[in-house]
Design a protein around this motif. Structure first.
Motif, PDB file in Angstrom:
ATOM      1  N   VAL A 161       0.857  -1.180   0.000  1.00  0.00           N
ATOM      2  CA  VAL A 161       0.000   0.000   0.000  1.00  0.00           C
ATOM      3  C   VAL A 161       0.900   1.238   0.000  1.00  0.00           C
ATOM      4  N   ALA A 162       0.688   2.100  -0.970  1.00  0.00           N
ATOM      5  CA  ALA A 162       1.466   3.345  -1.038  1.00  0.00           C
ATOM      6  C   ALA A 162       0.512   4.515  -0.888  1.00  0.00           C
ATOM      7  N   ARG A 163       0.748   5.297   0.166  1.00  0.00           N
ATOM      8  CA  ARG A 163      -0.140   6.425   0.445  1.00  0.00           C
ATOM      9  C   ARG A 163       0.513   7.715  -0.021  1.00  0.00           C
ATOM     10  N   ASP A 164      -0.157   8.392  -0.890  1.00  0.00           N
ATOM     11  CA  ASP A 164       0.232   9.764  -1.214  1.00  0.00           C
ATOM     12  C   ASP A 164       1.723   9.913  -1.469  1.00  0.00           C
ATOM     13  N   GLY A 165       2.296   9.021  -2.193  1.00  0.00           N
ATOM     14  CA  GLY A 165       3.700   9.163  -2.544  1.00  0.00           C
ATOM     15  C   GLY A 165       4.672   8.757  -1.450  1.00  0.00           C
ATOM     16  N   ASP A 166       4.135   8.308  -0.296  1.00  0.00           N
ATOM     17  CA  ASP A 166       5.038   7.797   0.746  1.00  0.00           C
ATOM     18  C   ASP A 166       5.651   6.472   0.290  1.00  0.00           C
ATOM     19  N   ALA A 167       6.683   6.078   1.013  1.00  0.00           N
ATOM     20  CA  ALA A 167       7.237   4.747   0.741  1.00  0.00           C
ATOM     21  C   ALA A 167       6.154   3.714   1.031  1.00  0.00           C
ATOM     22  N   PRO A 168       6.079   2.675   0.223  1.00  0.00           N
ATOM     23  CA  PRO A 168       4.996   1.706   0.403  1.00  0.00           C
ATOM     24  C   PRO A 168       5.105   0.928   1.706  1.00  0.00           C
ATOM     25  N   THR A 169       3.930   0.588   2.221  1.00  0.00           N
ATOM     26  CA  THR A 169       3.864  -0.365   3.327  1.00  0.00           C
ATOM     27  C   THR A 169       3.729  -1.744   2.713  1.00  0.00           C
ATOM     28  N   VAL A 170       4.618  -2.630   3.095  1.00  0.00           N
ATOM     29  CA  VAL A 170       4.578  -3.984   2.538  1.00  0.00           C
ATOM     30  C   VAL A 170       4.383  -4.977   3.677  1.00  0.00           C
ATOM     31  N   VAL A 171       3.407  -5.851   3.516  1.00  0.00           N
ATOM     32  CA  VAL A 171       3.132  -6.869   4.539  1.00  0.00           C
ATOM     33  C   VAL A 171       3.064  -8.235   3.856  1.00  0.00           C
ATOM     34  N   VAL A 172       3.796  -9.172   4.412  1.00  0.00           N
ATOM     35  CA  VAL A 172       3.800 -10.531   3.856  1.00  0.00           C
ATOM     36  C   VAL A 172       2.906 -11.414   4.710  1.00  0.00           C
ATOM     37  N   GLY A 173       1.952 -12.065   4.065  1.00  0.00           N
ATOM     38  CA  GLY A 173       1.048 -12.971   4.766  1.00  0.00           C
ATOM     39  C   GLY A 173       1.244 -14.408   4.322  1.00  0.00           C
ATOM     40  N   ALA A 174       0.716 -15.313   5.116  1.00  0.00           N
ATOM     41  CA  ALA A 174       0.627 -16.750   4.804  1.00  0.00           C
ATOM     42  C   ALA A 174       1.948 -17.500   4.941  1.00  0.00           C
ATOM     43  N   VAL A 175       3.039 -16.777   5.160  1.00  0.00           N
ATOM     44  CA  VAL A 175       4.328 -17.464   5.302  1.00  0.00           C
ATOM     45  C   VAL A 175       4.602 -17.770   6.774  1.00  0.00           C
ATOM     46  N   ASP A 176       4.556 -16.730   7.590  1.00  0.00           N
ATOM     47  CA  ASP A 176       4.749 -16.908   9.026  1.00  0.00           C
ATOM     48  C   ASP A 176       3.398 -17.162   9.694  1.00  0.00           C
ATOM     49  N   GLU A 177       3.457 -17.272  11.000  1.00  0.00           N
ATOM     50  CA  GLU A 177       2.211 -17.546  11.726  1.00  0.00           C
ATOM     51  C   GLU A 177       1.282 -16.348  11.745  1.00  0.00           C
ATOM     52  N   LYS A 178       1.841 -15.182  11.485  1.00  0.00           N
ATOM     53  CA  LYS A 178       0.993 -13.997  11.356  1.00  0.00           C
ATOM     54  C   LYS A 178       1.639 -13.055  10.348  1.00  0.00           C
ATOM     55  N   PRO A 179       0.912 -12.065   9.889  1.00  0.00           N
ATOM     56  CA  PRO A 179       1.468 -11.182   8.859  1.00  0.00           C
ATOM     57  C   PRO A 179       2.755 -10.507   9.326  1.00  0.00           C
ATOM     58  N   VAL A 180       3.673 -10.347   8.395  1.00  0.00           N
ATOM     59  CA  VAL A 180       4.974  -9.748   8.718  1.00  0.00           C
ATOM     60  C   VAL A 180       5.106  -8.423   7.967  1.00  0.00           C
ATOM     61  N   ARG A 181       5.295  -7.364   8.722  1.00  0.00           N
ATOM     62  CA  ARG A 181       5.491  -6.049   8.110  1.00  0.00           C
ATOM     63  C   ARG A 181       6.952  -5.934   7.678  1.00  0.00           C
ATOM     64  N   ILE A 182       7.164  -5.513   6.470  1.00  0.00           N
ATOM     65  CA  ILE A 182       8.527  -5.430   5.945  1.00  0.00           C
ATOM     66  C   ILE A 182       9.058  -4.014   6.134  1.00  0.00           C
ATOM     67  N   GLU A 183      10.121  -3.918   6.920  1.00  0.00           N
ATOM     68  CA  GLU A 183      10.702  -2.597   7.165  1.00  0.00           C
ATOM     69  C   GLU A 183      11.801  -2.357   6.134  1.00  0.00           C
ATOM     70  N   ALA A 184      11.586  -1.400   5.287  1.00  0.00           N
ATOM     71  CA  ALA A 184      12.617  -1.055   4.305  1.00  0.00           C
ATOM     72  C   ALA A 184      12.477   0.413   3.982  1.00  0.00           C
ATOM     73  N   SER A 185      13.538   0.985   3.483  1.00  0.00           N
ATOM     74  CA  SER A 185      13.492   2.430   3.283  1.00  0.00           C
ATOM     75  C   SER A 185      13.157   2.780   1.839  1.00  0.00           C
ATOM     76  N   ALA A 210      13.071 -11.068   6.643  1.00  0.00           N
ATOM     77  CA  ALA A 210      12.080 -10.909   7.713  1.00  0.00           C
ATOM     78  C   ALA A 210      11.251 -12.173   7.942  1.00  0.00           C
ATOM     79  N   VAL A 211      10.999 -12.918   6.894  1.00  0.00           N
ATOM     80  CA  VAL A 211      10.101 -14.070   7.077  1.00  0.00           C
ATOM     81  C   VAL A 211      10.861 -15.242   7.693  1.00  0.00           C
ATOM     82  N   ASP A 212      10.085 -16.107   8.319  1.00  0.00           N
ATOM     83  CA  ASP A 212      10.668 -17.270   8.981  1.00  0.00           C
ATOM     84  C   ASP A 212       9.864 -18.502   8.563  1.00  0.00           C
TER      85      ASP A 212
END
Lengths: 268, 754, 160
Positions: A200-224, A237-239
């Motif tokens: 999800v990219a809001r108003d030109g901000d860096a996108p929020t990226v979340v990975v689902g279905a791999v770990d036991e719960k969604p994983v937010r990806i921290e990147a610049s 980030a995923v395990d």
């Protein structure tokens, strides 16, 4: 395959009644809405309850509406309700598309979004996108209401913050601005997603990226910045664990691929 | 015989209206009054001695009638098996695979039986288990059968590698001719590799179920069996009953594909009925079905030797099949796999050694193609690998070596009754071979039809209409329709005036099996023989009144006057009456040489690969149905596409996976069969009708061949795209991704070389 | 005293049904006990579609739906589509015409799913049909004839 355990059925006519039953019956009762996960578990004997609280017949609980700056999806709205809702299509088209690809048409016709979150099945689609969109769940108990981000609500595999005396009243998605772009991309081989990536990219901000279905719960990806940065961060980030969908190594690789493709789709 | 007028047309299926209206009754739908329900208590471990069975809690549950064990029905010998009588319906002394039935709970309701089954406590002493087939054949492996079962069943199967069986060797076959070592030494190119074909679950959508009752000294069983007469024989042996006192009835069957060949769940139902005196239904879940039968996985080590001009000199196969805990039909699959691995090519020398191993897994048996898809994977992929090594086009290499019509591929067997070279041209043209990337194709010839024993009964009624009673089962393949077409043509009657009764051993004529694509060909021929016999009887009757009697459509011409069958019958009897014709074929005369016909495979695909994820998408599928003569072309297309689709599943996603001694995916959630979205955008179905078969009007079998080459074809197509041939199915995304990783350095080198 | 049964009344194939069911009873078992054996048990895990029936118009897996869901609602099964072979529903006719079945075990569910699609979307594209039937397994046909039948039925229903 039949349900071997006997249970009492409760059909509250209102939320108040439902909440009342929740506090009376505690963990001996299961909330029953779509039943697509619950009934399977009952059939297989992995879960047993003395009581089912059927919330499906509570008037208005399946409403999908815009309230203020948010899209409010009632607890008994089905995946199909979401898929076919003009409001969802208008405001959060990525969620419409996601709903269109949950399981199969029969599961979509019965299963609910709130139920999906409440069951806490890790290999599911909705949570990742909801986290990326900053969605919350509204929880109701006889003690009152509280609101919790989906990110906090999901604790682990089949584990959530839902209290014994609580129920989900609605899933609330903040309305994205007109400039917001959102996508959910998944890779699936069996009945459930192997990897699902929400971006999800809001108003030109860096996108929020979340990975689902791999770990036991969604994983937010921290990147610049930069796609490759996200890809590498996601792989780190995923395990993942080995299972029938693939080895941990493959799923880690695949996570990177789907993150890249999701970001490319977002930019397209 | 006159040219057919009903056969050769895509007449609508007789079972159509009942099936689209939901009125077609399957064994599961039959309402048998007073039936109790049986649910099996299954072993939760792979190999263990049974110390005790405590059924007290289960028996105390309301509605429970009995808990049946092998001991409780003594002196009945609960073992069955058409090749080896080694398979106890309820475990005796020990269990040999996880999921094996140990006891049967019989209760008034299904729910009570299921509840009670969970309350039966079985105590075990664990034994070492062996899951891998090669491990099972190694010295010191845990022994499944302390006394080797040998060959104790139907004498018709005693040719299935019965010599020198010991240890965990379930069956072994050797096919050998020529001087293999000399040919290998003379070769310019020898391709060598190890290929793996997965264990599969056929997933016929109606899981095995049977309802049994003893009545007036006769055991009657309503069941899902493909081969009611084989089931009859097993049950007669088990209960020491005359064949005449066992009746097996098979209504519509919800999918067979070989999975319902031979006896499965019928003994459980019959033992339940025997123990309780009640009709007993045993209806399995999909999970239980997976614990009843799967197909044989195979590891195939293969070598193929060529001259530099492309001449195939010799082939060498060493095959080990994982056949599970009991023989079931694996010995026959073993023999067939051996005969189907090396392909329809000229060879100076051949050695095929095929061994079937007992392991502590679900018993394996037939599944569509019967060893052919397994063997074909190695045999055809080696043709493709060799073509690349030789620098010869893969189609040309096959055309160079493929046998021509009439040539033998197995000494002493029937020559090939097909034009495989012409089939290959049709196939490769459709696929755009040479014009696009990612194409794979192959050829197969299977010694088909099983043993040519078939009988048929035709009755011509007083109004001139006719019916037949046939032992072949309607599995969905359309036998009811096709045999009716043949009957109509055999008597010169319109389709509307014939009918058919199938698969009730108390009523219909003997049929050995329904499988191996034999029904149209062999049953069709015995049916035509019965028609001839009935017509002969009609002529005899007419000859009592007329000097000159000639056959005519739907009747005779007697002294110049056309008389319908009905007129002849009515005149002879005076009132009522009918004429009965019987037909039989056996291994004699034109059926002496086996196989009665060759089942031809000539199918291929075009695919694309997403190398990053490893996902394979099948873009095109082409089948060439070399069926001699299509009695019902639409049904042939249906069979061909269905067969090809099944093997697409094996090629891309299907595999039973064991984690240690536990089957990880005994359900169709985690075992993925093809879905509608997996189907290629382009499907081209070609019929090659050259009237070169032994069946009615030149027909041959169909319905298996189209799938037999698909595994190798998909692997070849993927291999051509990646620059490295896969040698293991299914080509899951992860396997393809890994292959792409492995192949990447080679391709970079080639790119540098330019 | 605990009650583990519920009295329900609803409509099955146009007929009012009132009955007392165990709460744990599945809709599929209720239907089959009523003699409606068209819907079949197969995977029993909501993935194959052999037990598909329409509940208030939408397809559901009767194997994983409680019978109590019938209460106040409408269930349609394949048996409700036509009383005779001369009066088939367009979907049934198209399945016959295209020979879109072999063993026929998946057919009732397939037909009910297809009918639900055409009621929700009278003009589906080929992709729409494929997407809708993704959760319906057929092991015999290779699906092609089924997709063609659904598209043909759609056209007939639009024109009819």
């Amino acid at each position: 395959m039949q349900i071997l355990s006997d249970f009492q059925l409760h059909r509250p006519a209102s939320l108040d009644e439902a909440v009342q039953l929740r506090s009376e019956l505690g963990d001996g009762a299961a909330l029953y809405a779509g039943g697509t996960e619950l009934l399977l578990a009952l059939k297989m004997g992995v879960l047993e309850y003395e009581h089912l609280i059927d919330v499906k017949r509570i008037p208005g609980l399946n409403a999908i509406e815009v309230q203020g700056a948010a899209l409010r999806i009632g607890a008994t709205a089905t995946h199909r309700d979401i898929e076919t809702s003009p409001l969802v299509a208008e405001h959060v088209p990525a969620l419409s598309k996601l709903a269109r690809h949950v399981a199969n048409v029969r599961v979509r016709a019965a299963g609910t979004l709130a139920g999906n979150l409440a069951f806490g099945e890790p290999h599911a689609d909705p949570a990742a996108l909801l986290v990326a969109l900053g969605a919350t769940v509204e929880l109701l108990s006889s003690g009152g209401r509280r609101s919790l981000p989906v990110e906090q609500f999901a604790v682990g595999a089949y584990e959530t913050e839902l209290g014994e005396d609580e129920l989900i009243e609605a899933v609330v998605v903040p309305l994205p601005t007109a400039q917001t772009r959102a996508t959910y991309l998944k890779f699936q081989v069996l009945e459930r997603p192997t990897v699902g990536v929400a971006a999800v990219a809001r108003d030109g901000d860096a996108p929020t990226v979340v990975v689902g279905a791999v770990d036991e719960k969604p994983v937010r990806i921290e990147a610049s910045d930069g796609v490759e940065d996200y890809v590498n961060a996601a792989r780190d980030a995923v395990d993942p664990v080995d299972d029938l969908s693939g080895s941990a190594e493959y799923k880690r690789h695949l996570t990177g691929v789907i993150v890249r493709r999701a970001l490319e789709a977002l930019a397209a | 015989m006159a040219e057919p007028s009903v056969s050769g047309t895509s007449i609508p299926r007789l079972d159509g209206p009942a099936k689209v209206m939901g009125r077609a009754k399957y064994a599961l739908d039959l309402d048998i009054p007073g039936a109790a329900h049986g649910v099996a208590v299954r072993a939760d471990r792979a190999h263990a001695r049974i110390i005790g069975v405590d059924a007290s809690k289960a028996e105390a549950l309301p509605g429970v009638i009995a808990v049946v064990t092998a001991a409780s029905v003594a002196p009945i010998d609960v073992r069955f098996g058409h090749i080896s009588r080694d398979h106890p319906a309820l475990a005796v002394d020990k269990v040999r695979y996880a999921g094996e039935p140990v006891a049967l709970v019989v209760a008034e309701t299904r729910r009570a039986a299921e509840k009670a089954a969970r309350l039966v406590r079985v105590t075990y002493e664990d034994l070492p288990a062996v899951i891998d087939a090669e491990d099972a054949l190694a010295d010191g492996a845990p022994l499944l059968h302390e006394v080797h079962p040998g060959r104790t069943g139907d004498e018709g199967f005693h040719n299935t590698g019965a010599d020198a069986l010991e240890g965990n060797l379930c069956a072994a076959n050797l096919i050998e001719w020529g001087d293999l070592e000399a040919e290998l030494a003379a070769a310019d190119v020898v391709v060598e590799g190890e290929y793996r074909y997965p264990m599969l679950y056929g997933y016929a959508m109606e899981p095995y179920n049977a309802t049994a009752l003893f009545e007036e000294g006769t055991l009657t069983v309503y069941t899902t069996a493909q081969h009611p007469y084989m089931v009859r024989d097993d049950l007669a042996r088990m209960f020491a009953l005359p064949l005449a006192r066992v009746r097996v009835v098979v209504p519509y069957v919800g999918g067979g594909y070989g999975t319902k060949s031979y006896t499965k769940v019928e003994p459980l139902a019959a033992l339940g009925a025997y123990a309780t005196g009640r009709p007993v239904r045993v209806a399995l879940s999909v999970e239980e079905a997976i614990f009843t039968t799967r197909s044989d996985g195979a590891v195939i080590r293969a070598r193929s030797a060529f001259k530099s001009d492309g001449t195939l000199l010799a082939r060498d196969f060493d095959i080990v099949m994982n056949s599970g805990a009991y023989s079931d039909n694996s010995p026959l699959v073993c023999a067939k796999l051996a005969a189907r691995a090396f392909g329809p090519y000229r060879l100076n020398a051949l050695r095929v050694r095929c061994r079937s191993a007992f392991t502590n897994t679900t018993p394996a048996s037939s599944l569509r193609g019967f060893g052919a898809p397994q063997g074909n994977l190695a045999g055809e992929l080696q043709m493709d690998e060799a073509a690349d090594r030789l620098g010869i086009d893969a189609r040309e290499l096959r055309l160079l070596n493929v046998v021509r019509p009439g040539e033998e591929i197995l000494p002493g067997k029937r020559g090939i009754d097909a034009d495989l070279a012409a089939d290959l041209e049709l196939l490769t043209e459709s696929l755009g071979w040479g014009e696009r990337e990612g194409v794979g194709f192959g050829l197969a010839a299977s010694d088909a039809g099983a043993h040519p024993t078939s009988t048929a009964l035709v009755r011509i009624h007083g109004d001139g209409s006719a019916s037949c009673a046939i032992g072949a089962t309607e599995l969905g393949q359309g036998s009811r329709t096709v045999l009716s077409q043949i009957l109509a043509d055999g008597l010169g009657l319109p389709f509307e005036k014939v009918s058919i009764v199938q698969s009730d051993t108390g009523v219909v004529a003997y049929e050995r099996t329904t499988g191996a694509s034999r029904t149209t060909t062999l049953v069709g021929r015995s049916l035509l023989a019965a028609c001839d016999d009935a017509r002969r009887r009609i002529r005899e009757l007419a000859a009592e009144y007329a000097a000159d009697v000639q056959d005519a459509p739907g009747g005779v011409v007697a002294d110049g006057e056309h008389l319908s069958y009905g007129a002849v019958i009515r005149k002879w009897f005076g009132s009522g009456g009918e004429v009965v014709g019987v037909g039989a074929i056996r291994r004699h005369g034109e059926f002496e040489k086996l196989p009665p016909f060759w089942e031809i495979g000539a199918s291929g695909v075009a695919v694309s690969v997403d190398e990053e994820t490893g996902r394979v998408v099948v873009e095109q599928l082409t089948t060439v149905g070399d069926v001699g003569f299509a009695i019902n072309p639409l049904l042939v297309h249906g069979q061909d596409l269905g067969a090809a689709t099944m093997t697409l599943g094996a090629a891309l996603s299907e595999e039973l996976v064991y984690d240690g001694t536990t089957l990880s995916n005994p359900n169709v959630v985690e075992y993925r069969v093809p879905r509608v979205s997996d189907m290629p955008a382009k499907i081209d179905q070609i019929l090659a009708e050259r009237r070169d078969g032994i069946g009615p009007f030149g027909a041959k079998g169909g319905g298996e061949g189209a799938g037999n080459t698909i595994g190798a074809a998909v692997a070849a197509a993927v291999g051509r795209l990646l620059g490295r041939y896969p040698r293991e199915l299914p080509l899951t995304p992860e396997r393809v991704w890994r292959l792409a990783q492995e192949a990447a350095p080679d391709r970079e080198t080639e790119a540098v070389r330019g | 005293m605990t009650m583990t049964t519920t009295r329900i009344s609803g409509t099955i194939n146009g007929r009012e049904v009132t009955t007392e069911v165990d709460n744990a009873t599945l809709l599929l078992d209720l239907l089959r006990d009523l003699g409606l054996t068209g819907a079949k048990p197969s995977c029993e895990m909501e993935v194959c579609g052999a037990c598909a029936v329409q509940l208030d118009g939408l397809p559901v897996s009767a194997c994983t739906t409680l019978a109590i869901e019938l209460d106040g609602r409408t269930v349609e099964t394949v048996e409700g589509l036509a009383q005779s072979a001369d009066a088939l529903h367009p979907v049934q006719r198209a399945f016959l015409q295209k020979s879109a079945f072999q063993c026929g075990f998946c057919t009732p569910g397939m037909i009910m799913s297809a009918k639900a699609l055409l009621e929700a979307n009278p003009s589906p594209s080929r992709d729409d049909v494929v997407h809708w039937l993704e959760g319906s397994i057929c092991r015999c046909t290779g699906y092609e004839s089924i997709v063609e039948a659904v598209l043909e039925a759609a056209e007939e229903m639009r024109n009819g």
